[in-house]
Design a protein around this motif. Structure first.
Motif, PDB file in Angstrom:
ATOM      1  N   GLU A  33       0.815  -1.214   0.000  1.00  0.00           N
ATOM      2  CA  GLU A  33       0.000   0.000   0.000  1.00  0.00           C
ATOM      3  C   GLU A  33       0.849   1.263   0.000  1.00  0.00           C
ATOM      4  OE1 GLU A  33      -2.603  -0.371   3.342  1.00  0.00           O
ATOM      5  OE2 GLU A  33      -3.700  -2.097   2.495  1.00  0.00           O
ATOM      6  N   HIS A  34       2.169   1.087   0.029  1.00  0.00           N
ATOM      7  CA  HIS A  34       3.058   2.245  -0.012  1.00  0.00           C
ATOM      8  C   HIS A  34       3.075   2.806  -1.430  1.00  0.00           C
ATOM      9  CE1 HIS A  34       6.767   4.613   0.012  1.00  0.00           C
ATOM     10  NE2 HIS A  34       6.675   4.634   1.331  1.00  0.00           N
ATOM     11  N   PRO A  35       2.982   4.137  -1.601  1.00  0.00           N
ATOM     12  CA  PRO A  35       2.904   4.720  -2.944  1.00  0.00           C
ATOM     13  C   PRO A  35       4.038   4.321  -3.879  1.00  0.00           C
ATOM     14  CG  PRO A  35       2.406   6.380  -1.279  1.00  0.00           C
ATOM     15  CD  PRO A  35       2.861   5.159  -0.541  1.00  0.00           C
ATOM     16  N   ALA A  36       5.237   4.123  -3.331  1.00  0.00           N
ATOM     17  CA  ALA A  36       6.379   3.790  -4.183  1.00  0.00           C
ATOM     18  C   ALA A  36       6.354   2.358  -4.683  1.00  0.00           C
ATOM     19  CB  ALA A  36       7.681   4.037  -3.426  1.00  0.00           C
ATOM     20  N   PHE A  37       5.688   1.456  -3.947  1.00  0.00           N
ATOM     21  CA  PHE A  37       5.755   0.031  -4.263  1.00  0.00           C
ATOM     22  C   PHE A  37       4.424  -0.564  -4.705  1.00  0.00           C
ATOM     23  CE2 PHE A  37       9.086   1.041  -1.188  1.00  0.00           C
ATOM     24  CZ  PHE A  37      10.201   0.568  -1.840  1.00  0.00           C
ATOM     25  N   GLU A  38       3.364   0.180  -4.526  1.00  0.00           N
ATOM     26  CA  GLU A  38       2.036  -0.332  -4.860  1.00  0.00           C
ATOM     27  C   GLU A  38       1.944  -0.747  -6.330  1.00  0.00           C
ATOM     28  OE1 GLU A  38      -2.640   1.129  -4.557  1.00  0.00           O
ATOM     29  OE2 GLU A  38      -1.012   2.604  -4.501  1.00  0.00           O
ATOM     30  N   GLY A  39       2.478   0.080  -7.221  1.00  0.00           N
ATOM     31  CA  GLY A  39       2.364  -0.206  -8.648  1.00  0.00           C
ATOM     32  C   GLY A  39       3.067  -1.477  -9.052  1.00  0.00           C
ATOM     33  N   ILE A  40       4.338  -1.615  -8.661  1.00  0.00           N
ATOM     34  CA  ILE A  40       5.105  -2.781  -9.088  1.00  0.00           C
ATOM     35  C   ILE A  40       4.601  -4.052  -8.424  1.00  0.00           C
ATOM     36  CG2 ILE A  40       6.911  -2.353  -7.366  1.00  0.00           C
ATOM     37  CD1 ILE A  40       7.250  -4.028 -10.851  1.00  0.00           C
ATOM     38  N   ILE A  41       4.181  -3.968  -7.163  1.00  0.00           N
ATOM     39  CA  ILE A  41       3.675  -5.163  -6.482  1.00  0.00           C
ATOM     40  C   ILE A  41       2.377  -5.638  -7.131  1.00  0.00           C
ATOM     41  CG2 ILE A  41       2.666  -5.971  -4.317  1.00  0.00           C
ATOM     42  CD1 ILE A  41       4.840  -4.457  -2.825  1.00  0.00           C
ATOM     43  N   ASN A  42       1.495  -4.712  -7.469  1.00  0.00           N
ATOM     44  CA  ASN A  42       0.253  -5.102  -8.146  1.00  0.00           C
ATOM     45  C   ASN A  42       0.526  -5.653  -9.536  1.00  0.00           C
ATOM     46  OD1 ASN A  42      -1.501  -4.472  -6.042  1.00  0.00           O
ATOM     47  ND2 ASN A  42      -1.760  -2.357  -6.701  1.00  0.00           N
ATOM     48  N   SER A  43       1.515  -5.101 -10.221  1.00  0.00           N
ATOM     49  CA  SER A  43       1.868  -5.617 -11.556  1.00  0.00           C
ATOM     50  C   SER A  43       2.441  -7.018 -11.457  1.00  0.00           C
ATOM     51  CB  SER A  43       2.878  -4.677 -12.233  1.00  0.00           C
ATOM     52  OG  SER A  43       2.291  -3.425 -12.510  1.00  0.00           O
ATOM     53  N   GLN A  44       3.276  -7.235 -10.449  1.00  0.00           N
ATOM     54  CA  GLN A  44       3.838  -8.571 -10.256  1.00  0.00           C
ATOM     55  C   GLN A  44       2.737  -9.568  -9.882  1.00  0.00           C
ATOM     56  OE1 GLN A  44       7.793  -9.109 -10.211  1.00  0.00           O
ATOM     57  NE2 GLN A  44       7.920  -9.578  -8.043  1.00  0.00           N
ATOM     58  N   ALA A  45       1.775  -9.108  -9.091  1.00  0.00           N
ATOM     59  CA  ALA A  45       0.660  -9.978  -8.720  1.00  0.00           C
ATOM     60  C   ALA A  45      -0.103 -10.448  -9.956  1.00  0.00           C
ATOM     61  CB  ALA A  45      -0.278  -9.241  -7.762  1.00  0.00           C
ATOM     62  N   LYS A  46      -0.201  -9.585 -10.958  1.00  0.00           N
ATOM     63  CA  LYS A  46      -0.897  -9.967 -12.189  1.00  0.00           C
ATOM     64  C   LYS A  46      -0.188 -11.128 -12.898  1.00  0.00           C
ATOM     65  CE  LYS A  46      -3.049  -5.477 -13.106  1.00  0.00           C
ATOM     66  NZ  LYS A  46      -3.115  -4.300 -14.011  1.00  0.00           N
ATOM     67  N   LEU A  47       1.128 -11.177 -12.759  1.00  0.00           N
ATOM     68  CA  LEU A  47       1.874 -12.287 -13.361  1.00  0.00           C
ATOM     69  C   LEU A  47       1.486 -13.601 -12.699  1.00  0.00           C
ATOM     70  CD1 LEU A  47       5.465 -10.747 -13.673  1.00  0.00           C
ATOM     71  CD2 LEU A  47       3.558 -10.617 -15.285  1.00  0.00           C
ATOM     72  N   TYR A  48       1.393 -13.585 -11.379  1.00  0.00           N
ATOM     73  CA  TYR A  48       1.004 -14.804 -10.673  1.00  0.00           C
ATOM     74  C   TYR A  48      -0.436 -15.195 -10.997  1.00  0.00           C
ATOM     75  CZ  TYR A  48       5.353 -14.687  -8.035  1.00  0.00           C
ATOM     76  OH  TYR A  48       6.688 -14.714  -7.684  1.00  0.00           O
ATOM     77  N   ASP A  49      -1.305 -14.210 -11.149  1.00  0.00           N
ATOM     78  CA  ASP A  49      -2.687 -14.523 -11.534  1.00  0.00           C
ATOM     79  C   ASP A  49      -2.740 -15.120 -12.930  1.00  0.00           C
ATOM     80  OD1 ASP A  49      -3.854 -13.727  -9.153  1.00  0.00           O
ATOM     81  OD2 ASP A  49      -4.215 -11.666  -9.835  1.00  0.00           O
ATOM     82  N   LEU A  50      -1.921 -14.603 -13.829  1.00  0.00           N
ATOM     83  CA  LEU A  50      -1.867 -15.138 -15.189  1.00  0.00           C
ATOM     84  C   LEU A  50      -1.380 -16.582 -15.179  1.00  0.00           C
ATOM     85  CD1 LEU A  50      -2.201 -14.435 -18.220  1.00  0.00           C
ATOM     86  CD2 LEU A  50       0.197 -13.714 -18.215  1.00  0.00           C
ATOM     87  N   GLN A  51      -0.427 -16.861 -14.289  1.00  0.00           N
ATOM     88  CA  GLN A  51       0.096 -18.219 -14.142  1.00  0.00           C
ATOM     89  C   GLN A  51      -0.990 -19.188 -13.670  1.00  0.00           C
ATOM     90  OE1 GLN A  51       4.403 -19.373 -12.523  1.00  0.00           O
ATOM     91  NE2 GLN A  51       3.022 -18.948 -10.861  1.00  0.00           N
ATOM     92  N   CYS A  52      -1.974 -18.649 -12.936  1.00  0.00           N
ATOM     93  CA  CYS A  52      -3.069 -19.467 -12.410  1.00  0.00           C
ATOM     94  C   CYS A  52      -4.248 -19.591 -13.372  1.00  0.00           C
ATOM     95  CB  CYS A  52      -3.564 -18.896 -11.083  1.00  0.00           C
ATOM     96  SG  CYS A  52      -2.355 -18.978  -9.738  1.00  0.00           S
ATOM     97  N   ASP A  53      -4.203 -18.881 -14.477  1.00  0.00           N
ATOM     98  CA  ASP A  53      -5.292 -18.912 -15.458  1.00  0.00           C
ATOM     99  C   ASP A  53      -5.400 -20.322 -16.044  1.00  0.00           C
ATOM    100  OD1 ASP A  53      -6.991 -18.711 -17.651  1.00  0.00           O
ATOM    101  OD2 ASP A  53      -6.182 -16.785 -18.304  1.00  0.00           O
ATOM    102  N   PRO A  54      -6.521 -21.016 -15.836  1.00  0.00           N
ATOM    103  CA  PRO A  54      -6.632 -22.403 -16.315  1.00  0.00           C
ATOM    104  C   PRO A  54      -6.514 -22.526 -17.830  1.00  0.00           C
ATOM    105  CG  PRO A  54      -8.751 -21.591 -15.530  1.00  0.00           C
ATOM    106  CD  PRO A  54      -7.730 -20.585 -15.108  1.00  0.00           C
TER     107      PRO A  54
END
Length: 486
Positions: A33-54
């Protein structure tokens, strides 16, 4: 455990509470939730979600031979050319999420770890337990879907005098070194550069700088959790100046942030040590493993997506202001096309000429990858130049999102419209070109790509030294009949 989701990644990183500093303050609370890290952490999370896409499971994962769990493809040790292709396609699927701008997405370090693990017998030359340590780390990492940052180089105190590595002031340790060994492990004191994504990964992998070949105190390898006591990450300022993806379409989402890593008498447990005070292994683990070709294969796969994105952006820029009829524009775009197609050909050829190494790993041909490594920094610099030349003054005539929500809107709609786009869309396009080629984020990308594998001059010298040209020399001598005996 199976592969993790983006939500699980975020929760895990928040729970670490790493000792991470920025702008003179320690980061507190949820780092996501820190302004400096929120963007990259959410972008990285999208990679893991994509990995979980059946629908993408066949590409993004493989089945563990020991647990039957789904494992991310970036951990896959290639045994066939088809495996290499799968690794390439998976890397490129992830790279498309960030337009290739995330150079330290998890697949990079997962590849590094895999190459060291497959050649882990090298570590037994010091102690057999070190091979087991590496193999166990790799097993834990892939079964838990850990992400890693790393640090491989020393601070730039005195790069002109190699002897400084031997004569460092004992009362002022700068480059991180082994201070002692005890029953718990080895104790590390000093600093290392340059951990991209430092403080927002599960682990940090620490391997020797080039000086490790000369000074045994620097010749170590280990991996520890990012919240290990005594470990500190000092971040540069964030290039995510605003959360607006209109104002900073790349920096707001993909600034990975770079950190200096400080080890304040950090104890590395013996089960996490891979070697120490051993210059020979410090050399061998890079040069006798598949580290160089397989990391180059992953990086080139991502870089191709990046150049494809830049090519698309360049053409959109051209269409927006209708400059496509000029021949100098054709020449500029052709430079990008030629570079892109050259990279694609080199990557595919490296796979076609892949061979099994002594560890049983299918390794792409190093020659093509070395050529691509030398080509890319020049091509990327040219791409940035082309964007600047085509965008020209339009790259600084870029009002913000707030301007379009203000009384200025009517003026902007008239004066900033494009030939093929309304004013708002035109500014969005030009802001993207600016964030790619001119902003703090964009120029950091240019520097990053220039030195990704080290000094370009050294890389060129390496290619000159190792490229086999005996047949070409022989042909010339035969053509001139230089070696004919009368």
């Amino acid at each position: 455990m199976p592969i993790i989701s983006g939500k699980e990644y975020i929760e895990r990183i928040n729970a670490l509470q790493t000792n991470l500093w920025m702008d003179g303050e320690k980061i507190k609370g949820k780092i996501s939730e820190h302004p400096a890290f929120e963007g990259i952490i959410n972008s990285q999370a999208k990679l893991y979600d994509l990995q979980c896409d059946p629908t993408k499971s066949d590409l993004m994962t493989f089945t563990s031979g020991t647990t039957g769990n789904k494992i991310g493809t970036s951990f896959l040790e290639p045994k066939t050319k088809e495996d290499l292709e799968k690794r390439r396609l998976m890397t490129q699927e992830w790279a498309k999420v960030s337009a290739g701008m995330m150079g330290r997405s998890p697949d990079y370090m997962n590849t590094v770890l895999m190459t060291f693990a497959t050649a882990s017998d090298i570590l037994s030359e010091q102690e057999k337990r070190f091979t087991k340590n590496m193999q166990q780390l790799f097993e834990d990492a892939k079964e838990n879907d850990w992400c890693f940052t790393h640090t491989f180089i020393n601070p730039q105190k005195n790069r002109a005098v190699l002897q400084s590595f031997f004569d460092e002031d004992k009362d002022q340790i700068i480059a991180a070194q082994t201070m002692e060994e005890n029953s718990d492990g080895i104790v590390i004191q000093g600093a290392r550069l340059l951990a991209t994504q430092g403080g927002i990964t599960d682990e940090i992998l620490v391997f020797p700088a080039p000086s490790g070949a000369f000074n045994e105190k620097h010749a170590y390898g280990f991996s520890i959790p990012s919240n290990t006591p005594g470990l500190k990450f000092i971040s540069r300022e964030s290039f995510r100046y605003r959360p607006s993806s209109f104002d900073h379409p790349l920096g707001s989402r993909f600034d990975e942030v770079d950190t200096v890593v400080v080890f304040d008498h950090v104890t590395v447990p013996w089960e996490r040590v891979f070697f120490y005070k051993n210059s020979e292994i410090a050399y061998k683990i890079y040069n006798e493993s598949s580290y160089n070709p397989l990391t180059a294969h992953q990086v080139l796969s991502r870089r191709i997506i990046k150049i494809e994105f830049i090519l698309g952006l360049t053409q959109v820029l051209i269409s927006t202001i209708n400059v496509g009829e000029y021949q100098h524009i054709h020449e500029k775009v052709s430079d990008i096309i030629i570079g892109l197609e050259s990279l694609k050909a080199l990557l595919l050829t490296s796979e076609l000429q892949a061979t099994i190494d002594k560890w049983g790993t299918m390794v792409p041909n190093s020659t093509q990858l070395d050529v691509a490594t030398n080509l890319f920094p020049k091509l990327y610099g040219r791409c940035m130049e082309v964007l600047q030349q085509i965008g020209a003054s339009g790259l600084v005539a870029i009002p913000t999102e707030n301007d379009f929500s203000s009384p200025l809107r009517s003026d902007l709609d008239i004066y900033l419209q494009g030939a093929a786009e309304n004013a708002e869309n035109r500014v969005k396009i030009f802001r993207l070109a600016w964030d790619t080629s001119m902003s703090a984020f964009g120029t950091r990308q240019a520097l990053y790509e220039r030195f990704f594998f080290g000094d370009p001059v050294r890389l060129a010298s390496k290619l000159y030294s190792i490229y086999n040209r005996e047949d070409e020399i022989k042909h010339v001598r035969q053509f001139l009949q230089l070696d004919n005996k009368e």
